[in-house]
Design a protein around this motif. Structure first.
Motif, PDB file in Angstrom:
ATOM      1  N   GLY A  25      -4.031  11.843 -32.042  1.00  0.00           N
ATOM      2  CA  GLY A  25      -3.025  10.908 -32.520  1.00  0.00           C
ATOM      3  C   GLY A  25      -3.582   9.806 -33.391  1.00  0.00           C
ATOM      4  N   TRP A  32      -0.179  10.266 -38.574  1.00  0.00           N
ATOM      5  CA  TRP A  32       0.352   8.913 -38.713  1.00  0.00           C
ATOM      6  C   TRP A  32       0.250   8.403 -40.148  1.00  0.00           C
ATOM      7  CZ3 TRP A  32      -2.529   5.082 -40.724  1.00  0.00           C
ATOM      8  CH2 TRP A  32      -3.906   5.063 -40.537  1.00  0.00           C
ATOM      9  N   ALA A  35       3.194   9.746 -42.002  1.00  0.00           N
ATOM     10  CA  ALA A  35       4.414   9.048 -41.580  1.00  0.00           C
ATOM     11  C   ALA A  35       4.520   7.681 -42.253  1.00  0.00           C
ATOM     12  CB  ALA A  35       4.429   8.899 -40.061  1.00  0.00           C
ATOM     13  N   VAL A  48       9.578   6.287 -41.019  1.00  0.00           N
ATOM     14  CA  VAL A  48       8.357   6.443 -40.223  1.00  0.00           C
ATOM     15  C   VAL A  48       8.703   7.035 -38.862  1.00  0.00           C
ATOM     16  CG1 VAL A  48       6.378   5.257 -39.194  1.00  0.00           C
ATOM     17  CG2 VAL A  48       7.297   4.466 -41.379  1.00  0.00           C
ATOM     18  N   LEU A  52       8.017  11.212 -36.896  1.00  0.00           N
ATOM     19  CA  LEU A  52       7.167  11.454 -35.724  1.00  0.00           C
ATOM     20  C   LEU A  52       7.547  12.707 -34.921  1.00  0.00           C
ATOM     21  CD1 LEU A  52       6.748   7.765 -34.492  1.00  0.00           C
ATOM     22  CD2 LEU A  52       5.152   9.138 -35.848  1.00  0.00           C
ATOM     23  N   THR A 171       0.167   8.442 -32.080  1.00  0.00           N
ATOM     24  CA  THR A 171       0.556   8.561 -33.488  1.00  0.00           C
ATOM     25  C   THR A 171       1.622   7.530 -33.845  1.00  0.00           C
ATOM     26  OG1 THR A 171       0.072  10.934 -33.555  1.00  0.00           O
ATOM     27  CG2 THR A 171       1.551  10.084 -35.245  1.00  0.00           C
ATOM     28  N   GLY A 172       2.648   7.435 -32.999  1.00  0.00           N
ATOM     29  CA  GLY A 172       3.720   6.485 -33.254  1.00  0.00           C
ATOM     30  C   GLY A 172       3.248   5.044 -33.207  1.00  0.00           C
ATOM     31  N   ALA A 175       1.068   4.370 -36.337  1.00  0.00           N
ATOM     32  CA  ALA A 175       1.907   4.387 -37.532  1.00  0.00           C
ATOM     33  C   ALA A 175       2.688   3.086 -37.682  1.00  0.00           C
ATOM     34  CB  ALA A 175       2.865   5.576 -37.495  1.00  0.00           C
TER      35      ALA A 175
END
Length: 213
Positions: A25, A32, A35, A48, A52, A171-172, A175
């Motif tokens: 991630g 990311w 995104a 964004v 995801l 990742t979220g 990002a």
């Protein structure tokens, strides 16, 4: 005595699976950065966030293929041979990326939709050998799962789910941090070279699998 599922699988195995998900991630190549690029291109925080789920889905599909392969092979092939084959594959994959990886990048435009993001994420995870990196945890997981097909299959699915959840959360988080506060300039100022770290992981894991066979 702490109960475990499947019986005999230590908590450390699940922590490794989740930890690899977190590592995937935080790696810009796994999603990311794309995104954030979509968000900046469309000038939308929502872009964004909407990127995801398909990125996570593509990653999960790539991991699921490897988990299914390990599950299937472990039913009729000695785990020692699976370890050796996986170790050799990881080292070969590392050599390929060292020599040619920079020439073969998966390119998807800024106007791509849900399907395009799923395909891009699947190809990126597969090209980086993300599923292969999970082999050391998947082999003992399938071996020690309950007898019959249901136990190992459920354990493999649980591993894919846990890994994907960890990947999605990290990742979220990264990002949104980069999009809202840090900016993509952080990659130039002080971001780790994950290509080198990834190569070390491929070679190291491959060597460990062969030595432990």
């Amino acid at each position: 005595m702490t109960a475990s599922w499947p019986p005999g699988v230590p908590l450390s195995t699940w922590l490794v699976i989740a930890g690899l998900g977190a590592f995937h991630g935080i790696n810009p190549a796994m999603g990311w950065l794309f995104a954030v690029a979509l968000g900046l291109h469309r000038r939308s925080r929502q872009a964004v966030l909407l990127a995801l789920p398909p990125i996570a889905l593509g990653h999960a599909l790539s991991i699921a293929i490897m988990a299914t392969s390990v599950f299937t092979l472990s039913t009729f092939i000695d785990s020692r041979y699976i370890r050796i084959a996986s170790g050799c594959a990881l080292i070969a994959w590392g050599v390929y990326h060292l020599r040619y990886g920079h020439r073969h990048r998966v390119r998807v435009g800024m106007m791509t939709g849900f399907t395009g993001l799923v395909v891009w994420s699947f190809l990126m995870a597969s090209a980086h050998g993300a599923g292969l990196m999970l082999t050391p945890a998947l082999i003992p997981l399938c071996q020690t799962a309950a007898t019959g097909l249901t136990g190992p299959l459920l354990a493999s699915l649980a591993a894919v789910g846990l890994h994907t959840l960890a990947t999605l959360v990290v990742t979220g988080t990264v990002a949104m941090l980069v999009y809202e506060w840090l900016g993509v300039g952080v990659l130039r100022r002080g971001w780790i070279n994950f290509d080198r770290v990834w190569l070390c992981g491929l070679f190291g894991t491959g060597a460990w699998l062969i030595a432990a066979a």
